[in-house]
Design an enzyme around this catalytic site. Structure first.
Site, PDB file in Angstrom:
ATOM      1  N   CYS A 108      97.614 -55.672 -26.338  1.00  0.00           N
ATOM      2  CA  CYS A 108      97.341 -57.098 -26.536  1.00  0.00           C
ATOM      3  C   CYS A 108      96.222 -57.621 -25.640  1.00  0.00           C
ATOM      4  O   CYS A 108      95.735 -58.727 -25.832  1.00  0.00           O
ATOM      5  CB  CYS A 108      98.617 -57.898 -26.298  1.00  0.00           C
ATOM      6  N   HIS A 242      97.618 -65.566 -24.410  1.00  0.00           N
ATOM      7  CA  HIS A 242      98.111 -64.691 -25.477  1.00  0.00           C
ATOM      8  C   HIS A 242      99.341 -65.304 -26.125  1.00  0.00           C
ATOM      9  O   HIS A 242     100.323 -65.639 -25.448  1.00  0.00           O
ATOM     10  CB  HIS A 242      98.437 -63.319 -24.873  1.00  0.00           C
ATOM     11  N   ASN A 272     102.595 -63.144 -32.843  1.00  0.00           N
ATOM     12  CA  ASN A 272     101.853 -62.285 -31.916  1.00  0.00           C
ATOM     13  C   ASN A 272     100.951 -61.351 -32.722  1.00  0.00           C
ATOM     14  O   ASN A 272     101.429 -60.438 -33.383  1.00  0.00           O
ATOM     15  CB  ASN A 272     102.844 -61.483 -31.062  1.00  0.00           C
TER      16      ASN A 272
END
Length: 315
Positions: A108, A242, A272
């Site tokens: 990520c 994030h 996500n």
């Protein structure tokens, strides 16, 4: 370096929490209260490389730059339908570029990794125009019979065009090997000499461990880049965090003691999207006209590894 263009691309299929409750032992309330996610985009008929190419073209158009003027392409990607070639090669050919390219798997944190690599390239004096593309398909990784991880993720792609400048003020990258808290293994091809057992596991996630790591790492990294750059949280105009879990973002917000309007959100719509998360959010606030020249932006991400990273840049 500085960012002069952004773009994003999403799958057409919207999967709501209500839709998931038809196939999983879950509900909209269960997902929303724990994550902040209401829906996500999931690849159905599209190919991930097509989303990546679309995002790249949009970023180039936003930058008023032609693909032939690119000196390098960096693509952040964890998994896609190709093992080889690299997705960056597919993007390079499709947009008509003729520069070198490579993929990186930073989970990520891929976008922030790519920015730091690009900054090092600029300091070498060898390259001028760099395209960063983040394209992710977590729906390929999760077990869609298990609500633990499948409800959290969405697919998507985003891109940014970079050129010479002095807008990166500080970066902080971290790694702490705890691979067994968040991982996926894939089955090996047949070999008459390999004695290891085959394993074809979906994404394994120990949620509480990931939550604790993400919160601590993000706060540590953000504190580090603020200290390095000599800025205070009050001087930061936008915190692009994030979009993994709303509770993590709220914990960061409480730590830096900054108002909600400095923390744009899209987790409710996209979930996500791994390395594409931060650049998707960046493109949204850019296209909405919320970024002004001279604004200070802090970006922070965290993911499997465990890895984490943050940077502060001037728009």
């Amino acid at each position: 370096m500085k960012i002069i263009g952004t773009g994003r691309s999403h799958p057409s299929l919207v999967v709501t929490n209500e839709m998931l409750s038809q196939i999983l032992d879950t509900s909209d309330e269960w997902i929303t209260t724990r994550t902040g996610i209401k829906e996500r985009r999931v690849i159905s008929s599209e190919n991930l490389e097509d989303l990546a190419i679309d995002a790249a073209k949009k970023a180039l158009a936003d930058a008023n730059m032609e693909a032939k003027d690119l000196d390098y392409i960096i693509c952040a990607n964890v998994v896609n339908e190709f093992i080889s070639p690299a997705m960056s090669c597919l993007i390079q050919g499709a947009i008509g570029a003729n520069c070198p390219c490579f993929d990186l798997n930073g989970a990520c944190v891929g976008f922030i990794y790519a920015l730091e690599i690009a900054e090092a390239f600029y300091k070498s004096g060898k390259y001028k125009n760099i395209l960063v593309v983040c394209a992710e398909e977590p729906s390929r990784m999760v077990d869609w019979h298990d609500r633990t991880a499948s409800v959290l993720f969405g697919d998507g792609a985003a891109a940014a065009v970079l050129t010479e400048g002095d807008n990166i003020k500080a970066t902080k990258m971290s790694a702490s090997c705890s691979w067994d808290r968040l991982y996926q293994k894939h089955e090996l091809q047949y070999s008459p000499y390999n004695t290891k057992p085959n394993s074809n596991l979906p994404l394994v996630m120990h949620g509480q461990d990931v939550f604790m790591f993400a919160t601590r790492a993000a706060i540590r990294d953000i504190s580090a880049v603020l200290k390095q750059s000599g800025h205070t949280p009050d001087e930061v105009d936008h915190f692009l965090i994030h979009q993994a879990n709303l509770r993590i973002i709220n914990n960061i917000k409480q730590y830096v003691k900054q108002p909600d309007e400095k923390f744009p959100l899209n987790i409710d719509r996209y979930g996500n999207t791994s390395s594409a998360s931060v650049p998707i959010l960046l493109d949204e606030v850019n296209k909405e006209g919320r970024l002004k020249r001279g604004d200070l932006i802090v970006m922070s991400a965290f993911g499997a590894g465990f890895v984490s990273g943050a940077c502060i840049l001037e728009w």
